[in-house]
Scaffold this motif. Sequence first.
Motif, PDB file in Angstrom:
ATOM      1  N   ALA A  62      -2.092   5.205  16.064  1.00 42.26           N
ATOM      2  CA  ALA A  62      -3.261   5.082  16.939  1.00 42.26           C
ATOM      3  C   ALA A  62      -4.311   6.141  16.600  1.00 42.26           C
ATOM      4  N   LEU A  63      -3.879   7.394  16.481  1.00 37.99           N
ATOM      5  CA  LEU A  63      -4.816   8.476  16.169  1.00 37.99           C
ATOM      6  C   LEU A  63      -5.386   8.343  14.762  1.00 37.99           C
ATOM      7  N   GLY A  64      -4.509   8.009  13.807  1.00 36.52           N
ATOM      8  CA  GLY A  64      -4.943   7.887  12.415  1.00 36.52           C
ATOM      9  C   GLY A  64      -5.983   6.803  12.221  1.00 36.52           C
ATOM     10  N   SER A  96      -7.770   5.286  14.531  1.00 33.51           N
ATOM     11  CA  SER A  96      -8.958   5.544  15.360  1.00 33.51           C
ATOM     12  C   SER A  96      -9.875   6.557  14.693  1.00 33.51           C
ATOM     13  N   LEU A  97      -9.290   7.630  14.163  1.00 30.20           N
ATOM     14  CA  LEU A  97     -10.087   8.660  13.499  1.00 30.20           C
ATOM     15  C   LEU A  97     -10.792   8.107  12.266  1.00 30.20           C
ATOM     16  N   LEU A 109       1.695   7.121  18.237  1.00 36.14           N
ATOM     17  CA  LEU A 109       0.605   8.102  18.289  1.00 36.14           C
ATOM     18  C   LEU A 109      -0.034   8.309  16.915  1.00 36.14           C
TER      19      LEU A 109
END
Length: 284
Positions: free
Chosen positions: A167-169, A171-172, A164
């Motif tokens: 993926a979040l890092g 993507s952001l 997570l």
Amino acid sequence: MLVSFSLFLCFMAIMLSVYYTNPHMHEEPRYILFAHMLVNDTIYVILGLLLVFLISYLVFLPVPICYILVTVSSSSLKVTPYNLAVMSLERYVAICYPLRHTMWCTHQKAILSIVAIWIIALLPNVVDFMILCFSVPSNYFSLYCLCSRSVFMKTQVQDILRTLVHALGFSLVGLIIIFTYVKIMVVAIKIDSGKGTASKAAKTVILHAVQLLLCMTALCYNFIEIYLRKYLYMLPLINFFFFMYLPRFISPVIYGLRDEVFFKQIKRIVLCKALRTSPDSETS
């Protein structure tokens, strides 16, 4: 491997010497952030190479020391894309809000941004450490282990957390880079013909996108290690060279040689060293 690593350290030393010997760079947020990226990438590569050799030669370390090494290495992996996002935002402010740039982008705020980047990068590791403490026996931290990230993955929760965070890092950061590029390109189309400051800033943001993609190749490291290690004895070194070392070497080279100030200073340093060595070779 050692030759290429020496070249990497030499180039990083030249780049950092350019930064530290030019006082005006110390007040420019983009150069402060770039110098921070150089230092962070150097830490990442040194720790990565150390961990590869420790695994290759089956060197066992105390669990606390190993965990600290793995934590700093994994945090520095996350720091680079976060740093790229802040650099892109700085270029966005410089082009889209030029009158407010000197107020919003200062030396102090650049340092605060670096501190914030490291705090955000370390937070997942703090949570991971808490989960690990609840998942292992009380004597676990007095043991010795073969130092790798997989040694500390004791629960599925840790795997989910790691996935997570990455993926979040990434993507952001990708969204921030796309947003800043589009905004800068809109300004570039409006105010100049393709050779002005806005266009250069847009190309710089594109370079940040390339750097982000290069950083993401490090995510392939663990996947390949898990499925191919039993087939190739030298896989850790091969993996390190292609997925950890090369991306960290290529990015500063492109950025440094593309920046006019760095290019001029690097050229001057290389020429000075060449002139110093030429009389020695003639006398010998």
